[in-house]
Design an enzyme around this catalytic site. Sequence first.
Site, PDB file in Angstrom:
ATOM      1  N   LYS A  52      21.154  48.125  19.591  1.00 38.54           N
ATOM      2  CA  LYS A  52      19.850  48.753  19.369  1.00 38.54           C
ATOM      3  C   LYS A  52      20.011  50.246  19.079  1.00 38.54           C
ATOM      4  O   LYS A  52      19.272  50.809  18.264  1.00 38.54           O
ATOM      5  CB  LYS A  52      18.950  48.553  20.595  1.00 38.54           C
ATOM      6  CG  LYS A  52      17.559  49.201  20.468  1.00 38.54           C
ATOM      7  CD  LYS A  52      16.759  48.651  19.290  1.00 38.54           C
ATOM      8  CE  LYS A  52      15.422  49.366  19.104  1.00 38.54           C
ATOM      9  NZ  LYS A  52      14.427  49.006  20.122  1.00 38.54           N
TER      10      LYS A  52
ATOM     11  N   LYS B 197      13.552  59.859  22.880  1.00 45.67           N
ATOM     12  CA  LYS B 197      14.286  59.212  23.971  1.00 45.67           C
ATOM     13  C   LYS B 197      15.441  58.393  23.427  1.00 45.67           C
ATOM     14  O   LYS B 197      16.572  58.460  23.932  1.00 45.67           O
ATOM     15  CB  LYS B 197      13.316  58.341  24.778  1.00 45.67           C
ATOM     16  CG  LYS B 197      13.921  57.589  25.957  1.00 45.67           C
ATOM     17  CD  LYS B 197      14.273  56.144  25.625  1.00 45.67           C
ATOM     18  CE  LYS B 197      13.058  55.290  25.323  1.00 45.67           C
ATOM     19  NZ  LYS B 197      13.434  53.866  25.089  1.00 45.67           N
TER      20      LYS B 197
END
Length: 301
Positions: free
Chosen positions: A176, A244
């Site tokens: 990811k 983030k």
Amino acid sequence: MDLGFCGPGLMGAPMIRHLLGAGHSVWVWNRTRAKAQALVADGAQVVDTPRDLVARAQAVLLCVSDTQAVEDVVFGQDGLLGGDGADGDAGRMRWIVDHSSIAPAATRAYAARAAGRGIGWVDAPVSGGVPGAQAGTLAVMAGGSAADVAALEPIVRAYAARVTHMGEVGAGQMTKLCNQAIVCATVAGVAEAVGLAQAAGIDAARLPEALAGGWADSVLLRTFVPRMTETGHAPLGSLKTFQKDIDTVADAARAAGAVMPVVGAVQQLLRLGAAMGLAQADLAAFIDIVRPQARAARHAS
């Protein structure tokens, strides 16, 4: 299967609806109870704490905001494996499936703690955004034992078009991060191209049409150019989420010894956006960082 789900947000809510539509029983928890309560009409049942899920669910799926949120939901005082005693009694629960995007190192640490209670952990971050969650066409990149991934794939297929087993625990999260490196860099590049077109007096809204079929054509180009040139689009998420993720990519790159100068540039761009007060803005707000006058132009049109 009897399932628990923590985190019915923009992504989680449509995923839960697909699970219910596939015939699963789903108990839902969310820190903001109203978001869980909104799914009752679809057939979901609401619990007061994550801990309440362990007696009801064979597998609990997470789709929460960040690493700390995963730790709180699983190991906090009212968490799945928290409370008094040695990480708590796991009840009926056999698996935790984490769809959140968090640090691979934290994933491996959490999985080891869960394994001590006999709980299998599959890290299964997703790609496809809110449209993919709504359509049930998400791409899932999974880390964990082959047996656990195989057992859980039929469940995940309720909202995913593809599940790829990438390796042991943590491999899904690392994949990811690769995805986010590509996505964040591409959206930043789209914003710069839109800004260049606008500065040169070209109709930037026609870029997808002009570039269709060429090497620059992509889902991201077709998704974000309208969002960067028009108003009225429903949000896909916030720049804070991108920040983030890209910070986690940079940390993983340093740990692995990978050289990622483009990620470093995007990281600085996102920090600038936060300083400009855009942390909560939609992902398309990259254009407002590289061309601040674009926001005023969109709202004036």
